[in-house]
Design a protein around this motif. Structure first.
Motif, PDB file in Angstrom:
ATOM      1  N   VAL A 186      -8.685   2.223   7.081  1.00  0.00           N
ATOM      2  CA  VAL A 186      -7.688   1.169   7.282  1.00  0.00           C
ATOM      3  C   VAL A 186      -7.974  -0.017   6.366  1.00  0.00           C
ATOM      4  O   VAL A 186      -7.067  -0.574   5.733  1.00  0.00           O
ATOM      5  CB  VAL A 186      -7.673   0.731   8.764  1.00  0.00           C
ATOM      6  CG1 VAL A 186      -6.779  -0.499   8.951  1.00  0.00           C
ATOM      7  CG2 VAL A 186      -7.183   1.874   9.650  1.00  0.00           C
ATOM      8  N   ASP A 187      -9.248  -0.424   6.285  1.00  0.00           N
ATOM      9  CA  ASP A 187      -9.611  -1.554   5.427  1.00  0.00           C
ATOM     10  C   ASP A 187      -9.306  -1.252   3.960  1.00  0.00           C
ATOM     11  O   ASP A 187      -8.828  -2.125   3.220  1.00  0.00           O
ATOM     12  CB  ASP A 187     -11.101  -1.883   5.593  1.00  0.00           C
ATOM     13  CG  ASP A 187     -11.418  -2.439   6.974  1.00  0.00           C
ATOM     14  OD1 ASP A 187     -10.481  -2.925   7.644  1.00  0.00           O
ATOM     15  OD2 ASP A 187     -12.598  -2.385   7.384  1.00  0.00           O
ATOM     16  N   ALA A 188      -9.579  -0.018   3.539  1.00  0.00           N
ATOM     17  CA  ALA A 188      -9.294   0.367   2.148  1.00  0.00           C
ATOM     18  C   ALA A 188      -7.798   0.344   1.876  1.00  0.00           C
ATOM     19  O   ALA A 188      -7.342  -0.122   0.819  1.00  0.00           O
ATOM     20  CB  ALA A 188      -9.875   1.745   1.855  1.00  0.00           C
ATOM     21  N   ARG A 215     -15.635   4.234  13.115  1.00  0.00           N
ATOM     22  CA  ARG A 215     -16.075   3.455  11.960  1.00  0.00           C
ATOM     23  C   ARG A 215     -15.452   3.992  10.675  1.00  0.00           C
ATOM     24  O   ARG A 215     -15.026   3.216   9.805  1.00  0.00           O
ATOM     25  CB  ARG A 215     -17.597   3.491  11.878  1.00  0.00           C
ATOM     26  CG  ARG A 215     -18.184   2.612  10.781  1.00  0.00           C
ATOM     27  CD  ARG A 215     -19.682   2.439  10.929  1.00  0.00           C
ATOM     28  NE  ARG A 215     -20.371   3.723  10.979  1.00  0.00           N
ATOM     29  CZ  ARG A 215     -20.961   4.219  12.061  1.00  0.00           C
ATOM     30  NH1 ARG A 215     -20.918   3.546  13.196  1.00  0.00           N
ATOM     31  NH2 ARG A 215     -21.575   5.384  12.008  1.00  0.00           N
ATOM     32  N   VAL A 237     -10.557   0.127  -4.754  1.00  0.00           N
ATOM     33  CA  VAL A 237     -11.220   0.410  -3.484  1.00  0.00           C
ATOM     34  C   VAL A 237     -11.334   1.913  -3.277  1.00  0.00           C
ATOM     35  O   VAL A 237     -10.442   2.676  -3.631  1.00  0.00           O
ATOM     36  CB  VAL A 237     -10.449  -0.227  -2.300  1.00  0.00           C
ATOM     37  CG1 VAL A 237     -10.495  -1.729  -2.378  1.00  0.00           C
ATOM     38  CG2 VAL A 237      -9.016   0.263  -2.250  1.00  0.00           C
ATOM     39  N   ARG A 290     -11.818   2.977  10.596  1.00  0.00           N
ATOM     40  CA  ARG A 290     -11.679   1.557  10.235  1.00  0.00           C
ATOM     41  C   ARG A 290     -11.872   1.343   8.741  1.00  0.00           C
ATOM     42  O   ARG A 290     -11.193   0.514   8.122  1.00  0.00           O
ATOM     43  CB  ARG A 290     -12.679   0.715  11.022  1.00  0.00           C
ATOM     44  CG  ARG A 290     -12.284   0.474  12.484  1.00  0.00           C
ATOM     45  CD  ARG A 290     -13.095  -0.664  13.081  1.00  0.00           C
ATOM     46  NE  ARG A 290     -14.521  -0.330  13.116  1.00  0.00           N
ATOM     47  CZ  ARG A 290     -15.137   0.254  14.122  1.00  0.00           C
ATOM     48  NH1 ARG A 290     -14.444   0.605  15.198  1.00  0.00           N
ATOM     49  NH2 ARG A 290     -16.426   0.513  14.077  1.00  0.00           N
ATOM     50  N   SER A 291     -12.808   2.101   8.137  1.00  0.00           N
ATOM     51  CA  SER A 291     -13.010   1.953   6.685  1.00  0.00           C
ATOM     52  C   SER A 291     -11.770   2.405   5.915  1.00  0.00           C
ATOM     53  O   SER A 291     -11.407   1.809   4.891  1.00  0.00           O
ATOM     54  CB  SER A 291     -14.236   2.764   6.244  1.00  0.00           C
ATOM     55  OG  SER A 291     -13.998   4.156   6.357  1.00  0.00           O
ATOM     56  N   ARG A 334      -5.543  -1.473   3.403  1.00  0.00           N
ATOM     57  CA  ARG A 334      -5.123  -2.878   3.334  1.00  0.00           C
ATOM     58  C   ARG A 334      -5.547  -3.512   2.022  1.00  0.00           C
ATOM     59  O   ARG A 334      -4.820  -4.336   1.457  1.00  0.00           O
ATOM     60  CB  ARG A 334      -5.718  -3.638   4.516  1.00  0.00           C
ATOM     61  CG  ARG A 334      -5.068  -3.287   5.864  1.00  0.00           C
ATOM     62  CD  ARG A 334      -5.793  -3.938   7.013  1.00  0.00           C
ATOM     63  NE  ARG A 334      -5.115  -3.655   8.286  1.00  0.00           N
ATOM     64  CZ  ARG A 334      -5.630  -3.897   9.473  1.00  0.00           C
ATOM     65  NH1 ARG A 334      -6.846  -4.439   9.574  1.00  0.00           N
ATOM     66  NH2 ARG A 334      -4.947  -3.609  10.567  1.00  0.00           N
ATOM     67  N   GLY A 335      -6.734  -3.126   1.531  1.00  0.00           N
ATOM     68  CA  GLY A 335      -7.168  -3.652   0.238  1.00  0.00           C
ATOM     69  C   GLY A 335      -6.244  -3.234  -0.888  1.00  0.00           C
ATOM     70  O   GLY A 335      -5.908  -4.031  -1.764  1.00  0.00           O
ATOM     71  N   ASP A 353      -3.156  -5.169  -0.982  1.00  0.00           N
ATOM     72  CA  ASP A 353      -3.376  -6.509  -1.527  1.00  0.00           C
ATOM     73  C   ASP A 353      -3.593  -6.496  -3.033  1.00  0.00           C
ATOM     74  O   ASP A 353      -3.855  -7.545  -3.629  1.00  0.00           O
ATOM     75  CB  ASP A 353      -4.587  -7.166  -0.841  1.00  0.00           C
ATOM     76  CG  ASP A 353      -4.324  -7.476   0.625  1.00  0.00           C
ATOM     77  OD1 ASP A 353      -3.135  -7.624   0.983  1.00  0.00           O
ATOM     78  OD2 ASP A 353      -5.293  -7.571   1.406  1.00  0.00           O
TER      79      ASP A 353
END
Length: 417
Positions: free
Chosen positions: A136-138, A130, A149, A133-134, A140-141, A144
């Motif tokens: 990775v999401d950060a 988890r 983030v 994944r956070s 990607r944010g 973008d």
């Protein structure tokens, strides 16, 4: 290469130590025949060697592309550990002549323990997966464009260190992005201000030249006046171009200084002599005050003269008639502090931190004659900082402003303090 050899040596010593420990315990508790002890030692060494080979291959080449997650890798580690344990227990059991039904029971217990270890690996890896994944999401944010983030750091383990480093990187990137955006905004404002300051005198020059060429103006007095105005406008344009060139060198960090020991008293005296007519025209008093026995400074005299000119001319533009402007210099330890004080209109507190920025004007409606393109104070800051000094301003709206900057003393003078 040296690290690999060192790691291999430590691993070999550790495994030999474990093999020796197992053999010692076996002799102590079971006192087996020499032949069985030799077979056991050979198996332990072979098992240890195989484990080292598998571990080194996994370290070098990874678990393979078919294991794509942290949880999968943890399960794989659990399976390999259980398999190695089962193999070792089975062979040792055969060597010790355990009954077949005891061996099967032992194998069942090992398999059961392997299942529990896999379950524990899946459960314990959930939080790790988890957190990954956070991250990775950060990431990607941020890709973008969302520079705000951040990720929760959590426990102070390796992933926590990665999360902390990620947040630090994100903060630096956000600050850099903000600086870049502010710089781009300042450049746009500078281009707009300079375009206006170029267009206005050019339009005036064009109108006067066309009037003369078209015969609209024919008397000598008017033509002479037009030529004087044209000459003045050309001088203003030349000064603006020089300002832009100087600012570009400051911004690029290639400003070359010709330093020499100079007297602050002479620097201020020349400024007073040069700008006194401008002050008198505006009905202002201009005076200087220098401490006695003030130390010499190590400066580029021509450029520091320009700093004083810019500051005093700025005060002249923003001080109403019957006001006063004074240039003061005092000893401040290892530096000399110079102050340009006026009784002008002052600067609002919220604008004090921006007065040295490109193209910034407290009154956007000013023309070049009254407010300029905003380059003078920016150039002054660049020159002072290139000398290793600093520049700042204190102001009280309606009562005046004081621009201050420091100059480095000549080496002999600084050591004498």
């Amino acid at each position: 290469m040296r690290e690999s050899v060192k790691r291999a040596a430590l691993t070999t010593v550790a495994l030999l130590g474990m093999v020796g420990l197992v053999l010692a315990l076996t002799v102590w508790q079971l006192d087996p025949p020499a032949r069985d002890l030799v077979v056991l030692a050979g198996f332990l060494l072979a098992s240890a060697g195989a484990t080292v080979v598998i571990s080194e291959a996994a370290r070098r080449f990874g678990p393979g592309p078919w294991v794509r997650s942290v949880r999968g890798r943890l399960v794989l580690v659990s399976l390999l550990t259980a398999g190695i344990a089962l193999l070792n227990v089975g062979i040792i059991a055969l060597l010790m002549f355990i009954e077949p039904h005891d061996l099967w029971l032992l194998a069942g217990l090992v398999v059961f323990s392997s299942g529990l270890s896999i379950f524990a690996a899946l459960a314990l890896s959930e939080s790790t997966a988890r957190r990954v994944r956070s991250l990775v999401d950060a990431a990607r944010g941020m890709s973008d464009g969302r520079m705000d983030v951040r990720v929760a750091v959590g426990p102070h383990d390796e992933i926590g260190e990665v999360a902390s480093a990620f947040n630090g990187m994100a903060e630096r990137l956000q600050a850099s992005f903000e600086r870049e955006r502010n710089l781009e905004q300042a450049r746009r404002e500078l281009i707009g201000a300079v375009s206006h300051d170029l267009r206005t005198p050019l339009a005036s020059i064009r109108a006067m030249v066309e009037s003369i060429n078209d015969g609209v103006v024919s008397d000598e007095e008017t033509i002479s006046r037009y030529m004087r105005v044209t000459q003045s406008e050309v001088e203003n344009l030349s000064q603006l171009i020089n300002d832009l060139f100087e600012l570009s060198r400051i911004d690029a960090g290639v400003l070359e200084l010709d330093r020499d020991e100079s007297s602050v008293d002479e620097l201020i005296s020349e400024t007073l002599e040069a700008l006194a007519p401008q002050a008198q025209t505006r009905g202002l008093s201009l005076e200087g005050d220098v401490d006695d026995n003030l130390s010499a400074v190590l400066i580029d005299t021509r450029r520091m003269q320009r700093v004083l000119y810019n500051l005093v001319q700025n005060s002249i533009r923003h001080t109403p008639p019957d006001g006063s402007i004074s240039i003061r210099a005092r000893d401040a330890g290892t530096v000399v502090e110079v102050q340009v004080c006026d009784t002008g209109e002052g600067i609002p507190e919220r604008e004090l931190i921006r007065v040295f920025e490109w193209s910034y004007r407290t009154d956007r409606s000013r023309s070049r004659d009254s407010g300029g393109s905003g380059l003078g104070l920016s150039i002054a800051r660049g020159i002072v900082e290139a000398h290793g000094g600093r520049i700042w301003v204190n102001s009280d709206v309606g009562r005046g402003s004081t621009f201050c900057f420091t100059l480095p003393k000549a080496p002999a003078q600084a050591m004498g303090r």
